[in-house]
Design a protein around this motif. Structure first.
Motif, PDB file in Angstrom:
ATOM      1  N   ALA A 162     -16.501  67.737 -20.568  1.00  0.00           N
ATOM      2  CA  ALA A 162     -17.617  66.956 -20.033  1.00  0.00           C
ATOM      3  C   ALA A 162     -18.258  66.098 -21.119  1.00  0.00           C
ATOM      4  N   ALA A 163     -18.360  66.650 -22.327  1.00  0.00           N
ATOM      5  CA  ALA A 163     -18.927  65.880 -23.442  1.00  0.00           C
ATOM      6  C   ALA A 163     -18.042  64.676 -23.769  1.00  0.00           C
ATOM      7  N   SER A 164     -16.736  64.869 -23.707  1.00  0.00           N
ATOM      8  CA  SER A 164     -15.799  63.766 -23.955  1.00  0.00           C
ATOM      9  C   SER A 164     -15.933  62.696 -22.883  1.00  0.00           C
ATOM     10  N   GLN A 165     -16.079  63.134 -21.641  1.00  0.00           N
ATOM     11  CA  GLN A 165     -16.227  62.187 -20.532  1.00  0.00           C
ATOM     12  C   GLN A 165     -17.530  61.411 -20.642  1.00  0.00           C
ATOM     13  N   GLN A 166     -18.581  62.086 -21.095  1.00  0.00           N
ATOM     14  CA  GLN A 166     -19.840  61.386 -21.344  1.00  0.00           C
ATOM     15  C   GLN A 166     -19.664  60.327 -22.414  1.00  0.00           C
ATOM     16  N   ALA A 167     -18.979  60.695 -23.491  1.00  0.00           N
ATOM     17  CA  ALA A 167     -18.754  59.760 -24.596  1.00  0.00           C
ATOM     18  C   ALA A 167     -17.919  58.561 -24.154  1.00  0.00           C
ATOM     19  N   MET A 168     -17.058  58.773 -23.143  1.00  0.00           N
ATOM     20  CA  MET A 168     -16.249  57.691 -22.583  1.00  0.00           C
ATOM     21  C   MET A 168     -17.026  56.887 -21.539  1.00  0.00           C
ATOM     22  N   GLN A 169     -18.291  57.292 -21.306  1.00  0.00           N
ATOM     23  CA  GLN A 169     -19.174  56.701 -20.296  1.00  0.00           C
ATOM     24  C   GLN A 169     -18.648  56.919 -18.876  1.00  0.00           C
ATOM     25  N   ASP A 170     -17.867  57.968 -18.726  1.00  0.00           N
ATOM     26  CA  ASP A 170     -17.393  58.358 -17.401  1.00  0.00           C
ATOM     27  C   ASP A 170     -18.339  59.452 -16.889  1.00  0.00           C
ATOM     28  N   TYR A 171     -19.549  59.034 -16.568  1.00  0.00           N
ATOM     29  CA  TYR A 171     -20.605  59.988 -16.233  1.00  0.00           C
ATOM     30  C   TYR A 171     -20.341  60.727 -14.929  1.00  0.00           C
ATOM     31  N   ALA A 172     -19.709  60.056 -13.985  1.00  0.00           N
ATOM     32  CA  ALA A 172     -19.414  60.700 -12.699  1.00  0.00           C
ATOM     33  C   ALA A 172     -18.472  61.883 -12.892  1.00  0.00           C
ATOM     34  N   ASN A 223     -28.805  57.849 -12.031  1.00  0.00           N
ATOM     35  CA  ASN A 223     -29.169  58.631 -10.844  1.00  0.00           C
ATOM     36  C   ASN A 223     -30.426  59.450 -11.162  1.00  0.00           C
ATOM     37  N   LYS A 224     -31.578  58.797 -11.074  1.00  0.00           N
ATOM     38  CA  LYS A 224     -32.835  59.409 -11.532  1.00  0.00           C
ATOM     39  C   LYS A 224     -33.201  60.650 -10.728  1.00  0.00           C
ATOM     40  N   THR A 225     -33.065  60.587  -9.408  1.00  0.00           N
ATOM     41  CA  THR A 225     -33.445  61.726  -8.565  1.00  0.00           C
ATOM     42  C   THR A 225     -32.585  62.944  -8.872  1.00  0.00           C
ATOM     43  N   GLU A 226     -31.258  62.733  -8.941  1.00  0.00           N
ATOM     44  CA  GLU A 226     -30.342  63.842  -9.247  1.00  0.00           C
ATOM     45  C   GLU A 226     -30.618  64.417 -10.639  1.00  0.00           C
ATOM     46  N   ALA A 227     -30.921  63.527 -11.572  1.00  0.00           N
ATOM     47  CA  ALA A 227     -31.212  63.979 -12.939  1.00  0.00           C
ATOM     48  C   ALA A 227     -32.479  64.833 -12.961  1.00  0.00           C
ATOM     49  N   TYR A 280     -33.478  76.751 -25.394  1.00  0.00           N
ATOM     50  CA  TYR A 280     -33.607  75.422 -26.018  1.00  0.00           C
ATOM     51  C   TYR A 280     -33.445  74.327 -24.967  1.00  0.00           C
ATOM     52  N   PHE A 281     -32.431  74.478 -24.106  1.00  0.00           N
ATOM     53  CA  PHE A 281     -32.166  73.454 -23.102  1.00  0.00           C
ATOM     54  C   PHE A 281     -33.281  73.380 -22.070  1.00  0.00           C
ATOM     55  N   GLY A 282     -33.908  74.516 -21.760  1.00  0.00           N
ATOM     56  CA  GLY A 282     -35.028  74.511 -20.824  1.00  0.00           C
ATOM     57  C   GLY A 282     -36.213  73.739 -21.375  1.00  0.00           C
ATOM     58  N   ARG A 283     -36.481  73.893 -22.665  1.00  0.00           N
ATOM     59  CA  ARG A 283     -37.607  73.174 -23.289  1.00  0.00           C
ATOM     60  C   ARG A 283     -37.332  71.679 -23.368  1.00  0.00           C
ATOM     61  N   VAL A 284     -36.092  71.325 -23.686  1.00  0.00           N
ATOM     62  CA  VAL A 284     -35.733  69.905 -23.738  1.00  0.00           C
ATOM     63  C   VAL A 284     -35.815  69.295 -22.348  1.00  0.00           C
ATOM     64  N   ALA A 285     -35.447  70.064 -21.325  1.00  0.00           N
ATOM     65  CA  ALA A 285     -35.485  69.574 -19.944  1.00  0.00           C
ATOM     66  C   ALA A 285     -36.900  69.162 -19.549  1.00  0.00           C
ATOM     67  N   LYS A 286     -37.917  69.918 -19.993  1.00  0.00           N
ATOM     68  CA  LYS A 286     -39.305  69.568 -19.680  1.00  0.00           C
ATOM     69  C   LYS A 286     -39.670  68.221 -20.286  1.00  0.00           C
ATOM     70  N   ASP A 287     -39.249  67.981 -21.518  1.00  0.00           N
ATOM     71  CA  ASP A 287     -39.512  66.695 -22.165  1.00  0.00           C
ATOM     72  C   ASP A 287     -38.811  65.566 -21.426  1.00  0.00           C
ATOM     73  N   LYS A 288     -37.585  65.837 -20.982  1.00  0.00           N
ATOM     74  CA  LYS A 288     -36.813  64.826 -20.256  1.00  0.00           C
ATOM     75  C   LYS A 288     -37.499  64.479 -18.934  1.00  0.00           C
ATOM     76  N   MET A 289     -38.023  65.483 -18.257  1.00  0.00           N
ATOM     77  CA  MET A 289     -38.714  65.253 -16.993  1.00  0.00           C
ATOM     78  C   MET A 289     -39.945  64.374 -17.210  1.00  0.00           C
ATOM     79  N   ASN A 290     -40.687  64.641 -18.256  1.00  0.00           N
ATOM     80  CA  ASN A 290     -41.880  63.844 -18.553  1.00  0.00           C
ATOM     81  C   ASN A 290     -41.518  62.393 -18.822  1.00  0.00           C
ATOM     82  N   GLN A 291     -40.409  62.187 -19.527  1.00  0.00           N
ATOM     83  CA  GLN A 291     -39.964  60.833 -19.837  1.00  0.00           C
ATOM     84  C   GLN A 291     -39.554  60.082 -18.588  1.00  0.00           C
ATOM     85  N   LEU A 292     -38.802  60.762 -17.704  1.00  0.00           N
ATOM     86  CA  LEU A 292     -38.307  60.109 -16.493  1.00  0.00           C
ATOM     87  C   LEU A 292     -39.395  59.844 -15.465  1.00  0.00           C
TER      88      LEU A 292
END
Length: 219
Positions: free
Chosen positions: A141-151, A186-190, A205-217
């Motif tokens: 999945a990380a490789s696909q993200q790097a390839m911009q194949d987000y779907a 895809n803002k709603t799905e994110a 760690y990922f839960g705490r980062v998720a809160k910051d991401k939600m605030n940004q979006l």
């Protein structure tokens, strides 16, 4: 003076009867008993030989793995990949061969060769080793993200979450899913994925980062 212990007559009769029955059975079924003994001996020999064979394969496969690791550590990428592919061909399905492919995928990823890295991770994503299959799925999945194949990255993580609902790597899987949706626009799905991550894994760690991401979006 030693006291002599006697066995009751009834117990003697049972023991004698049992032993006599075995002797009579063996006499009547001599060929069958001999055949059964031969089968047991052969099975023991074959089992011992098989165990020795498996042990030898494990030793040789890991020796090949370390040889490839040394080559890559010395910057000899072509030689290292050659050794890894040879290891996979000679000892397919072994832990050593699969860990070698994971190592190859990581080298390719770090070199920015994301398509090749993804193809390598796909080789071990169905591994019976849960650690290998988990790391391979996340790395793919990380490789696909790097390839911009987000779907594809989002689909890969959705599949992983569905297949492994109790995995130790679920927080990272949900984060990769949410980030893939965010990068795809895809803002709603994110937001949904980040919210689940923040609620279900708040102390990680990922839960705490998720809160910051939600605030940004949500700004």
């Amino acid at each position: 003076m030693t006291k002599q212990i006697t066995v009751p007559v009834e117990q003697k009769d049972i023991i004698v009867s049992f032993i006599s029955g075995i002797i009579n059975f063996c006499k009547k079924n001599k060929k069958g008993v001999i055949a059964a003994c031969i089968i047991i001996v052969l099975a023991s020999i074959i089992g011992g030989c098989y165990s020795a064979h498996i042990k030898k394969i494990n030793q040789r496969s890991w020796a090949a793995y370390y040889a490839a690791q040394v080559a890559l550590a010395e910057g000899k990428e072509e030689e290292g990949f050659f050794l890894i592919d040879g290891l996979t061909e000679r000892y397919p399905g072994t832990d050593a061969a699969q860990y070698a492919q994971l190592m190859k995928g990581d080298v390719l990823y770090n070199a920015g060769k994301y398509t090749q890295a993804a193809d390598t991770y796909k080789l071990i994503i169905t591994s019976k080793n849960p650690i290998l299959s988990t790391v391979a799925a996340l790395s793919l999945a990380a490789s696909q993200q790097a390839m911009q194949d987000y779907a594809s990255a989002a689909a890969e993580m959705n599949q992983f979450i569905q297949n492994y609902p109790t995995s130790f790597a679920l927080p990272q899987a949900y984060f990769t899913l949410a980030l893939s949706q965010e990068l795809a626009g895809n803002k709603t799905e994110a937001l949904n994925a980040y919210k689940h991550l923040a609620d279900a894994y708040a102390m990680t760690y990922f839960g705490r980062v998720a809160k910051d991401k939600m605030n940004q979006l949500q700004k």
